[in-house]
Structures are given as structure tokens and as C-alpha cells.
Design an enzyme around this catalytic site. Structure first.
Site, mmCIF file in Angstrom:
data_model
loop_
_atom_site.group_PDB
_atom_site.id
_atom_site.type_symbol
_atom_site.label_atom_id
_atom_site.label_comp_id
_atom_site.label_asym_id
_atom_site.label_seq_id
_atom_site.Cartn_x
_atom_site.Cartn_y
_atom_site.Cartn_z
ATOM 1 N N GLU A 189 36.309 67.940 91.062
ATOM 2 C CA GLU A 189 36.895 68.491 89.828
ATOM 3 C C GLU A 189 38.247 69.156 90.075
ATOM 4 O O GLU A 189 38.411 70.374 89.893
ATOM 5 C CB GLU A 189 35.926 69.497 89.189
ATOM 6 C CG GLU A 189 34.671 68.838 88.676
ATOM 7 C CD GLU A 189 33.771 69.793 87.894
ATOM 8 O OE1 GLU A 189 33.850 71.008 88.101
ATOM 9 O OE2 GLU A 189 32.976 69.307 87.075
ATOM 10 N N GLU A 382 28.475 63.434 88.246
ATOM 11 C CA GLU A 382 27.699 64.598 87.793
ATOM 12 C C GLU A 382 27.379 64.460 86.317
ATOM 13 O O GLU A 382 28.246 64.055 85.531
ATOM 14 C CB GLU A 382 28.478 65.913 87.958
ATOM 15 C CG GLU A 382 28.551 66.422 89.356
ATOM 16 C CD GLU A 382 29.222 67.785 89.448
ATOM 17 O OE1 GLU A 382 29.023 68.629 88.545
ATOM 18 O OE2 GLU A 382 29.949 67.988 90.426
HETATM 19 C C1 BG6 Z 1 30.431 71.057 87.803
HETATM 20 C C2 BG6 Z 1 30.559 71.457 89.262
HETATM 21 O O1 BG6 Z 1 31.483 71.602 87.098
HETATM 22 O O2 BG6 Z 1 29.369 71.555 87.076
HETATM 23 C C3 BG6 Z 1 29.252 71.873 89.912
HETATM 24 O O3 BG6 Z 1 31.159 70.441 90.021
HETATM 25 C C4 BG6 Z 1 28.453 72.724 88.943
HETATM 26 O O4 BG6 Z 1 29.546 72.520 91.108
HETATM 27 C C5 BG6 Z 1 28.149 71.867 87.714
HETATM 28 O O5 BG6 Z 1 27.297 73.238 89.494
HETATM 29 C C6 BG6 Z 1 27.252 72.531 86.697
HETATM 30 O O6 BG6 Z 1 27.755 73.787 86.350
HETATM 31 P P1 BG6 Z 1 26.841 75.065 86.445
HETATM 32 O O7 BG6 Z 1 27.741 76.198 86.120
HETATM 33 O O8 BG6 Z 1 25.772 74.875 85.459
HETATM 34 O O9 BG6 Z 1 26.339 75.111 87.845
#
Ligand code: BG6
Length: 484
Positions: A189, A382
Site C-alpha cells: 500500500e 487483500e
Molecule cells: C490494509 C493493510 O490496509 O488493511 C493491512 O495492508 C491491514 O496491514 C488491513 O491490516 C486491514 O486493516 P485493519 O486496520 O483492519 O487491520
């Protein structure tokens, strides 16, 4: 006939070292800047982001290093459980496992010439375990975490010297692991630095001599250069490996069909695409030059930067996808920000317990938009639903809400494939529960595997299969046909 997921589609799951490993003081690892972020319960936060701390808070956390809310130091203790965890990924049928390497586990301060042997061997062992179950590792070279010493001494990515340190690290990774790792990502990201400069760049913006925006975009420039030089090195020395970029993708919609709303949406979207444009086309797009002019952003460009960016363009594009946003030009509701405007609520969408909108159709739109612009294979590295899970007395976890969320997103992916998009793989986030990035806590859970630990490190750290575990196993076995 509708098109199905292609043969060899890379089903798997995604994690990052800081959120997963723990073992912060094992094997000669140095501290990373994330080791100073602490969990604060929602009610005590006064709306502030936990991902952004000042130097003063950093030093305070450093002085009181034993606090139980420094959750990244513990992760989910993968450091001691990796064999069991990878076996469970194998049982689900994972074709790939997205993980990152902790820079400070190999180079504790980031400045050493030679890596720590124990750290090097740790990752060899992980790759060996993966291959035992025919799982291809997909490795992110940096998932935010930079050696803390670099944040303290040179204000993280603001200083160009970090490019050299990073290259020493990434060239080592490629030389050492190229036989075991085919798929790589440079920065996780990379656009996140604009919203959370401490998180994405190890920056104390208030400490910089530059303005806030110039500091952020200077650091980003260094990251682009570091990424391009890494990609070039990989292409020159390790033919056969594929190396991609990674951005956070939030599709943006206009609140109304008023042309002004549509124009603002286009501007916001351009800002999001800018990061991909640099890494795919190897050049800064025209609209960002205009934006720099308007915002008085001045950069010290690295010598020869245009040629460097052109020579190090990526092989595929990857992105995270969680939610979509809405914007309007209505006076009073517009607030200039790094991504140009303030977001509004979308009345057509439900949201998670953390207020993240749930929008599978937006994923189909994003895939079409990105593939149309770049003509490169896409990889969703993701996606997922952060939720509170309940561990029952008999060790079961009934997470039907997660199954529903993932099913709808997989259906949207299949629709995009049918539209003609080339999609390589899908690695839902936090395939095993780990520490949330935004909330620095365990209880925002994404996994197919439950980890018995709370926000303050209490618990047995035992692993339990959730209902979604068997469901995802079936999805993979049927190559995405059986989603019931
Ligand atoms: C993404 C990141 O933005 O979102 C992760 O690459 C992160 O590291 C994921 O864990 C989910 O966000 P959160 O705040 O729910 O952990």
C-alpha cells in the site's frame, strides 16, 4: 458460457510480519517503528488515529517499553507457531501464502552491510514449510515496518540515504531467496503514506523542515525510486520471478450526477491511480504535476529519476480492497485533504462494525478500471471482513457473516473475469487472526483460523478452525465453483 477462474489461479491468504510474527526480541531482530504503536480502546481515543504518533509519543513509548498494549511486538506468535499455521494453510489447500519479511529481523538498524544469520534462516524455514504443502510464497519486501533507528535518526523515508539501505536489503532478498520465491511485491500500500505518514513512511512530519505535503511526497518519491531500482535488479538477476506493486484501492463514487460531483470524483480517482501510474508506466502523470503546483509541493528529485522509473516497471498490479467511498462538491461538505475531498456516507451500502462499507460490486468496478488502464494481470492481495468473533465452549466459531462477505466478493471477481479481466490470484487478509493495523488489537479478526489471544496479550495462543475454514477449503478445491 460464463468464464470460470483460470487453472492455476492463486488462492491463498495474506499476512504481514509485524502483525503476525511476534518474537520481537528473538533471533537478533531490531525494533521496527511499528513496535512503538500502541492499542488504545476506542472510548479513550478521542477520534485520533493510532497509526499516527508524534516524536514525543514515540519517545514516551520507548521509555516505557514493557507496556502490554504494544501489540505488534507479540503479533499472533507465528514466530513460534509457523509450522502448525502453514500446515493449516496446506489443509485448506492454499496455492499461495502472502507474507512479508521484517526488514529489522535481517538488518536490525537497517544500516548493517551483512544480515543476521538467524533471521535469514528463519525465512528459509518458512519457505521450506510452504513448499512442503505446495504453497508458493508471495513475499512483500516491506509491509510498512522500517527499522526504528531509521525513523529516529533520518526521519524515515524522507532521507534519500534510506534508498541505499533498502536496496542493500532487497538485493539480498532476491539473491538469497530467488530459488524459493517466485512472486514478490515491493511496498505494501504505497499510497498509504499520504494518509498515515508515520505508518507508511516512518515520518514525523512535524520534525521536517519541509511542509507536511512536501515531506510526504518527498518520502514517497524515495519509495518509488527504491521500488523501481529493486524491480530492475530482480529483472536483471532473477529471470522467472514476477514482481508487482501494491496499493490500497478504494473505489470512489459521486454523491449525485451533478457534473461538479463527477469531476471531483475523477480528481480523487486520479489521485488514487497516480501511484499505479508511476509504478506501471514509469512516469509521474500530468495531473499530479498540477496538484504539486497547486499545493506548493516542491521535491528534490533524485538524479536521473525519469530513467530509473522507466527501467523498473512492475509485472503485475496488486491491491487491497475493503470499502468504497462517496464524495460531493456541496459547500460545507468538501474539505481539502491529501486525497482532495472529504468522504460521505453511501446510503445503498451496509457497513462492518468498524464502519467500512461492504461493496462487492465495487470490486468488479475496480478490477475493470485497473485492467482497462494498465493491461496487466491483477492480483487481489487483500480483502476481508474485520469482525468480533465468538469462541464457543466446544472450540467452534460460527462466522457465517464472514462467509457471506467473502462469497459475494468472490462472485464479483468471477463476474470481472467474465468481463475479460485477467486475474492471477486472491489472498484474503489475515487468513489467520493477527493484530489489526488501524486498531493495534487482536479483537478485530479476519481469519479462517482463530487465535486465542486478546488485545493485551492474554490468552493461550491456541489455534481453532472457524466455520469459514472448511468453507474456504471447499472454494479452493472447486476452483471457486462451490461457494455455498
Ligand atoms: C490494509 C493493510 O490496509 O488493511 C493491512 O495492508 C491491514 O496491514 C488491513 O491490516 C486491514 O486493516 P485493519 O486496520 O483492519 O487491520
Amino acid at each position: 458460457m460464463k468464464k470460470e477462474f483460470p487453472n492455476g489461479f492463486l488462492w491463498g491468504g495474506a499476512t504481514s510480519a509485524a502483525q503476525l510474527e511476534g518474537g520481537f526480541d528473538k533471533g537478533g531482530r531490531g525494533l521496527s517503528h511499528l513496535d512503538y504503536l500502541k492499542h488504545i480502546p476506542l472510548a479513550e481515543r478521542n477520534g485520533r488515529s493510532l497509526m499516527q504518533i508524534t516524536e514525543e509519543e514515540y519517545l514516551e513509548n520507548k521509555a516505557k517499553a514493557c507496556q502490554t498494549n504494544l501489540a505488534f511486538r507479540r503479533g499472533n506468535d507465528f514466530y513460534h507457531h509457523y509450522k502448525e499455521d502453514i500446515r493449516l494453510f496446506g489443509e485448506m489447500g492454499f496455492k499461495t501464502f502472502r507474507m512479508s519479511i521484517a526488514w529489522s529481523r535481517l538488518f536490525p538498524t537497517g544500516m548493517e552491510k551483512e544480515p543476521v544469520k538467524e533471521g535469514v534462516e528463519f525465512y528459509h524455514q518458512i519457505f521450506r514449510e510452504c513448499h512442503k504443502y505446495n504453497i508458493e510464497p508471495l513475499v512483500t519486501m516491506i509491509h510498512y515496518d522500517i527499522p526504528a533507528v531509521l525513523t529516529e535518526t533520518v526521519n524515515g523515508w524522507e532521507d534519500p540515504v534510506v534508498i541505499d539501505y533498502f536496496l542493500n536489503y532487497t538485493k539480498f532478498l532476491i539473491d538469497e531467496y530467488k530459488q524459493e520465491v517466485k512472486y514478490w511485491l515491493t511496498f505494501n500500500e504505497i499510497n498509504m503514506i499520504c494518509w498515515s505518514p508515520y505508518l507508511g513512511g516512518g515520518l514525523f512530519v512535524e520534525k521536517s523542515k519541509r511542509t507536511r505535503l512536501s515531506c510526504i511526497h518527498q518520502a514517497l518519491h524515495h519509495q518509488f525510486i527504491a521500488s523501481a531500482l529493486t524491480v530492475k535488479y530482480a529483472h536483471d538477476t532473477a529471470p522467472g520471478i514476477l514482481i508487482g506493486n501494491m496499493t490500497q484501492r478504494s473505489q470512489t463514487y459521486p454523491l449525485t450526477c451533478k457534473p461538479e460531483d463527477v469531476f471531483l470524483t475523477q480528481k480523487s480517482d486520479q489521485f488514487n491511480l497516480f501511484f499505479n501510474d508511476v509504478m506501471v508506466f514509469g512516469e509521474y502523470p500530468y495531473f499530479i504535476k498540477k496538484y504539486y503546483e497547486e499545493q506548493n509541493i516542491t521535491l528534490d528529485y533524485i538524479d536521473n529519476y525519469e530513467a530509473i522509473l522507466k527501467a523498473g516497471t512492475v509485472d503485475f498490479i496488486s491491491f487491497s480492497y475493503y470499502f468504497t467511498s462517496v464524495i460531493t462538491s456541496e459547500p460545507g461538505k468538501v474539505e481539502p485533504f491529501e486525497n482532495f475531498v472529504k468522504q460521505q456516507k453511501n446510503p445503498y451500502l451496509q457497513a462492518s462494525d468498524w464502519g467500512w462499507t461492504i461493496d462487492p460490486m465495487g470490486l468488479r468496478i475496480a478490477l475493470n478500471e485497473l485492467y482497462d488502464r494498465y493491461h496487466l494481470p491483477c492480483f487481489i492481495t487483500e480483502n476481508g471482513l474485520g469482525a468480533f468473533d465468538q469462541l464457543e465452549d466446544n472450540g467452534s466459531i460460527h462466522d457465517r457473516y464472514r462467509i457471506n462477505y467473502l462469497r459475494e466478493h468472490i462472485e464479483a471477481m468471477r463476474a470481472a473475469i467474465d468481463d475479460g479481466v485477467e486475474l492471477m490470484g486472491y489472498t484474503p487478509w489475515g487468513c489467520i487472526d493477527l493484530v489489526s493495523m488501524g486498531d493495534v488489537q487482536m479483537s478485530k479478526r479476519y481469519g479462517f483460523i482463530y487465535v486465542d489471544a486478546d488485545d493485551f496479550g492474554q490468552g493461550t495462543y491456541r489455534r481453532y478452525k472457524k466455520d469459514s475454514f472448511d468453507w474456504y477449503k471447499k472454494v479452493i478445491a472447486s476452483n471457486g465453483r462451490d461457494l455455498d
